[in-house]
Design a protein around this motif. Structure first.
Motif, short mmCIF file in Angstrom:
data_model
loop_
_atom_site.label_atom_id
_atom_site.label_comp_id
_atom_site.label_asym_id
_atom_site.label_seq_id
_atom_site.Cartn_x
_atom_site.Cartn_y
_atom_site.Cartn_z
N LEU A 15 37.65 60.33 68.83
CA LEU A 15 36.72 59.77 67.86
C LEU A 15 37.48 59.08 66.73
O LEU A 15 37.12 57.97 66.31
N ARG A 16 38.52 59.74 66.23
CA ARG A 16 39.32 59.13 65.15
C ARG A 16 39.99 57.85 65.63
O ARG A 16 40.12 56.87 64.89
N LEU A 17 40.43 57.85 66.89
CA LEU A 17 41.08 56.66 67.43
C LEU A 17 40.07 55.51 67.57
O LEU A 17 40.39 54.35 67.28
N VAL A 18 38.85 55.82 68.01
CA VAL A 18 37.80 54.80 68.13
C VAL A 18 37.48 54.21 66.75
O VAL A 18 37.34 52.99 66.60
N ILE A 19 37.37 55.07 65.73
CA ILE A 19 37.08 54.59 64.38
C ILE A 19 38.20 53.68 63.88
O ILE A 19 37.96 52.59 63.34
#
Length: 391
Positions: A15-19
């Protein structure tokens, strides 16, 4: 291939990588049209704008494989902040540049930063995903890119006004700030237990050995074809709209519909793979996408274009994440990052060659002809899709 063991963090790293990817891609998608407007304000003609845009894709061609080699031999995470710094720096310095030569140089820096970020991020997804999770995780990862591609051009258009020189510079400075926001999500992305031991130079898999692996060339070509279709669609739909009397605002909505449909596709990637299988889904999406692309050349009404673009965006949403999985799973052990870098090299070659070819075709056969060319490219990709499965 090593993969993440489910634990208390779940897929929080993803999720952090997508953001982070969403903000980084948003900055680039906002900056690229702003760079063109800034160059025009500095006195550039169409040829100079094309050269400046081409430098963005050309410079990373020489860095992709060395960066992939470095990532195969060590950690991926350091490439992420490095990429963000180069993206934001390239955006800001493009806004401050006072000459076309400087604009071209900073455009290349921006492209190099995007390459660093994408190689590092894709390699993390490949390492920390179980084989059965790679299709889903790559699909979710590319949602970040789609969101950035959806919002970035709209933001640039909102900022750039009649005073092109001043407002395009402002848009570039804002895009630099947008890119820097991604740094806030780059914490605890990479699990140290997945970093490989450093190997000796003579243990590296040769590039030709990677390219000979079944599925790798097909995955690279499919990715090139899908990205070329997306880029040329974005560049030539406004031209077609001008010839058919479609308002620019309507063209913008049509392109946004395409991007939104791509996001929707990636949200339902996993159930589609379960229903159809990876090979059938990849082949079928390229086949249908080719037919729809060629159909764009027909004089259909606006509502027909909307339906076709919605379906086409859905089809194009399949190719990028599944080509990543295809290349990773087909590549020899210890060369996954290098294989992903070769895929990105193919993408960059497509970004350079496809617009030039489209321009020649449009000049010879009319503005709608590039869509027929893209349809043929996707049909070739569909035929190669049958070669992506393991024997």
């Amino acid at each position: 291939m090593p993969y993440a063991i489910p634990g208390p963090g779940g897929r929080g790293w993803l999720l952090r990588l997508v953001i982070a990817f969403g903000f980084a891609q948003g900055a680039v998608s906002m900056a690229r049209p702003a760079v063109s407007y800034r160059a025009l304000a500095l006195g550039a003609d169409e040829r100079a704008v094309g050269v400046i845009a081409g430098v963005y894709a050309l410079l990373p061609l020489f860095a992709a494989v060395p960066l992939g080699r470095r990532t195969d031999n060590g950690r991926c995470a350091p490439l992420l902040p490095l990429g963000v710094v180069l993206i934001s720096g390239g955006c800001a310095l493009s806004g401050l540049a006072g000459s076309l030569g400087a604009m071209a140089a900073w455009s290349g820096v921006m492209g190099l930063g995007h390459l660093c970020f994408v190689i590092g991020a894709q390699s993390i997804v490949a390492r920390q995903s179980a084989p059965a999770e790679q299709d889903r995780n790559f699909g979710h990862f590319t949602i970040g890119a789609s969101l950035g591609q959806l919002v970035g051009p709209i933001a640039a258009g909102a900022l750039i006004g009649a005073d092109m020189g001043r407002t395009s510079a402002l848009a570039l400075l804002v895009s630099a700030a947008v890119g820097a926001v991604s740094l806030t999500s780059l914490w605890r992305i990479e699990h140290m237990r997945h970093a490989p031991a450093v190997r000796q130079r003579d243990e590296r898999v040769p590039v030709l050995g990677i390219l000979r692996a079944r599925g790798v060339p097909a995955g690279i070509f499919i990715s090139l074809a899908v990205l070329s279709a997306t880029d040329i669609l974005t560049a030539y739909l406004p031209v077609v709209g001008e010839h058919r009397g479609i308002a620019p605002a309507t063209v913008g909505l049509l392109l946004s519909l395409r991007a939104a449909s791509t996001i929707a596709c990636r949200l339902v990637m996993t159930p589609m793979i379960r229903l159809l299988g990876r090979t059938a889904l990849l082949t079928g999406s390229c086949l249908l996408g080719g037919v729809l692309c060629a159909g764009m050349a027909l004089p259909v009404p606006v509502w027909g274009l909307a339906l076709m673009l919605g379906a086409l965006g859905f089809c194009l949403g399949v190719g990028q994440p599944l080509s990543m999985t295809t290349v990773v799973q087909a590549a020899p052990a210890g060369a996954h990052s290098t294989a992903l870098a070769l895929r990105l090299t193919g993408n960059r070659l497509g970004q350079v060659a496809a617009p030039a070819s489209a321009g020649l075709v449009a000049g010879a056969a009319g503005v709608a002809a590039p869509f027929v060319m893209l349809g043929g490219l996707l049909l070739v990709a569909a035929s190669l899709g049958t070669r992506t499965s393991r024997p």
